[in-house]
Scaffold this motif. Structure first.
Motif, PDB file in Angstrom:
ATOM      1  N   VAL A  16       0.769  -1.119   0.078  1.00 29.88           N
ATOM      2  CA  VAL A  16       0.097   0.042  -0.224  1.00 29.88           C
ATOM      3  C   VAL A  16       0.743   1.218   0.126  1.00 29.88           C
ATOM      4  N   ARG A  19       2.180   2.007  -3.362  1.00 32.74           N
ATOM      5  CA  ARG A  19       1.014   2.473  -4.098  1.00 32.74           C
ATOM      6  C   ARG A  19       0.966   3.958  -3.864  1.00 32.74           C
ATOM      7  N   MET A  20       0.872   4.292  -2.578  1.00 28.49           N
ATOM      8  CA  MET A  20       0.714   5.743  -2.096  1.00 28.49           C
ATOM      9  C   MET A  20       2.080   6.689  -2.724  1.00 28.49           C
ATOM     10  N   VAL A  23       1.064   7.393  -6.120  1.00 29.36           N
ATOM     11  CA  VAL A  23       0.106   8.429  -6.331  1.00 29.36           C
ATOM     12  C   VAL A  23       0.722   9.808  -6.012  1.00 29.36           C
ATOM     13  N   ARG A  39      -5.162  13.060  -6.933  1.00 28.32           N
ATOM     14  CA  ARG A  39      -5.643  11.410  -6.598  1.00 28.32           C
ATOM     15  C   ARG A  39      -5.124  11.383  -4.995  1.00 28.32           C
ATOM     16  N   LEU A  41      -5.602   7.443  -2.298  1.00 29.89           N
ATOM     17  CA  LEU A  41      -6.049   6.192  -1.946  1.00 29.89           C
ATOM     18  C   LEU A  41      -7.341   6.119  -0.920  1.00 29.89           C
ATOM     19  N   ILE A  57      -6.344  -1.519  -0.510  1.00 28.99           N
ATOM     20  CA  ILE A  57      -6.680  -0.516  -1.390  1.00 28.99           C
ATOM     21  C   ILE A  57      -7.994  -0.712  -2.119  1.00 28.99           C
ATOM     22  N   VAL A  60      -8.962   4.119  -6.105  1.00 28.34           N
ATOM     23  CA  VAL A  60      -8.154   5.646  -6.214  1.00 28.34           C
ATOM     24  C   VAL A  60      -9.217   6.778  -6.389  1.00 28.34           C
ATOM     25  N   ASP A 191      -8.522   1.584 -12.226  1.00 28.10           N
ATOM     26  CA  ASP A 191      -8.248   3.062 -11.979  1.00 28.10           C
ATOM     27  C   ASP A 191      -8.444   3.752 -13.461  1.00 28.10           C
TER      28      ASP A 191
END
Length: 482
Positions: A16, A19-20, A23, A39, A41, A57, A60, A191
């Motif tokens: 996570v 991925r954050m 973003v 964006r 999450l 998650i 988005v 997404d």
């Protein structure tokens, strides 16, 4: 908690936070990109069999202030229309020239009047009579050139309509296609933020042409409608038609059927205005220029031409003429016909009877156009009549105010300048409003300071989850040593 659960939780945390970080980096890199929506999450605790299993998650989220976006798009339409109108009016004023411009109609008429005064002081001089003819031809040439320039601008406006319609139709089809793609991605949980950004940019392009409202539909799709209530897109995109006119002359108008309007399924959407409920934006400005502003300028110019012809074919200003005879100025060799004034400024010409290169004689300027024979060389009576004809306050065109020839031209120049000034003032206000809304839109976008703070938190969370994995690894190694 078992060691395997701890490891699973930490792995989900690493996934996570990775991925954050992606973003946040996307937000920072697009902080100044028009149409980009910030964006973030959506996260939630993951459970398996009622037991905590880390983090997951949920999706988005894309942040856009719909209210500011809608207002900015309306400002886009207003700004696009005002810029097109103001730019065309500036060019029109520069082409026609002001009172101090040596090539302007006013200046040409003043030099013609000066030539008449010079000839009146020495009527026997053919050189001065030739100067009168030359200056009069300058006046008619300037009228024709101004008329041609106005019609050329109308052709540009007509071509701009065709270009806007092509762009309009293409953009609507693109939004329709992106709606379908977004619906497919949303239904699979993927997404669709990048597509949403792209769609917003395409809708912005449409908003320059026509003022519109975006209508939310299911699963991220949208509909589009003009502020006047015409549906542009609701599932399927509407497609409009327009046939441009390559050559436009003074008597060609939408009302006469010589020019075309916008069609839908082959039928005009509004036979009167040509644009109907698509009015506004750059498209509406082009229609207004082609069918109103420039037509009004041409009508005034035609009125000036009619006024000059009437002055010089009036028997009171040349007793050698009978009613119906050609005067000093003609409508392509014919007399003035008040029922055929449209486009007259592009047809006005000097009577060949006073032009030696066309078989005429200069002395007709001094003796009268239809004089039976040469008059006294020293007589300036007829030349003085021509001078008086210019200064006389007349109203030969129905609906026009009584003016001298110079006064009518001055009114025309003043009106063009006033129209241009009003357009620029409106443009200044519209641009200021657009700037304000654009700044507000940017302010509601990516906050780089906040994103950097988030990035520090992501770094700390990533390090913490990595530490958990390191600890689990150490525990497992101790177990293996037993």
């Amino acid at each position: 908690m078992s060691i395997s659960s701890a490891l699973s939780n930490a792995m989900s945390g690493l996934s996570v936070t990775s991925r954050m970080a992606e973003v946040v980096s996307s937000n920072l890199s697009n902080a100044l990109t028009d149409g980009y929506g910030r964006r973030s999450l959506d996260l939630s605790a993951r459970q398996v069999g009622g037991v905590g299993a880390g983090v997951q998650i949920d999706g988005v989220r894309r942040f856009v202030d719909a209210g500011i976006l809608a207002d900015r798009r309306l400002a886009d339409a207003a700004l696009g229309g005002q810029e097109r109108s103001a730019n065309m009016l500036v060019r029109l004023e520069q082409t026609l020239g002001g009172p101090d411009d040596a090539a302007s109609l006013e200046a040409r008429l003043a030099r013609f009047e000066q030539a008449l005064i010079g000839a009146s002081s020495d009527p026997a001089s053919e050189t001065r009579l030739a100067e009168v003819l030359s200056r009069l031809e300058d006046v008619t040439l300037t009228l024709r050139n101004n008329s041609n320039a106005i019609q050329s601008m109308r052709q540009e406006a007509d071509a701009a309509i065709a270009s806007d319609i092509d762009t309009f139709n293409t953009a609507l089809l693109q939004v329709e296609a992106m709606n379908a793609d977004i619906l497919r991605l949303q239904s699979t949980g993927a997404d669709a933020s990048t597509l949403l950004d792209l769609r917003q940019q395409v809708v912005d392009k449409i908003a320059d042409i026509v003022p519109l409202r975006e209508l939310p539909r299911d699963n991220g799709t949208i509909g589009l409608m003009t502020t006047n209530g015409m549906t542009l897109l609701d599932g399927r995109a509407v497609q409009f038609g327009f046939e441009s006119t390559p050559t436009i002359v003074g008597d060609m108008t939408l009302a006469s059927g010589a020019l075309t309007g916008i069609t839908l399924d082959g039928a005009p959407i509004d036979a009167t205005t040509g644009i109907g409920r698509l009015d506004g934006g750059s498209l509406g400005a082009s229609f207004a220029l082609r069918d109103q502003t420039l037509v009004d300028a041409q009508e005034t110019l035609d009125g000036i031409a009619a006024d000059l012809i009437a002055r010089f074919e009036d028997p009171a200003n040349d007793p050698t003429l009978a009613p119906g005879d050609l005067g000093l100025l003609t409508d392509e060799g014919g007399t003035l016909d008040l029922a055929d004034i449209p486009g007259l400024a592009g047809r006005i010409s000097v009577n060949p009877i006073v032009n030696p290169t066309q078989g005429g004689t200069l002395t007709q300027l001094r003796d009268g156009l239809n004089a039976a024979g040469p008059g006294p060389q020293g007589s300036a009576v007829q030349l003085d009549r021509w001078i008086g004809a210019l200064s006389e306050s007349r109203s030969d065109v129905p609906g026009s105010a009584a003016r001298s020839a110079a006064g009518r031209m001055a009114d025309f120049t003043s009106q063009i300048g006033l129209t241009r000034l009003q357009a620029e003032e409106t443009l200044s206000f519209t641009a200021a409003r657009w700037d304000t809304l654009h700044e507000a839109e940017l302010a509601s976008g990516v906050d780089t300071d906040l994103e950097l703070q988030t990035l520090l938190r992501v770094e700390q969370a990533y390090a913490a989850n990595a530490k958990v994995i390191q600890t689990v690894d150490f525990m497992m190694q101790r177990l293996m040593e037993l």
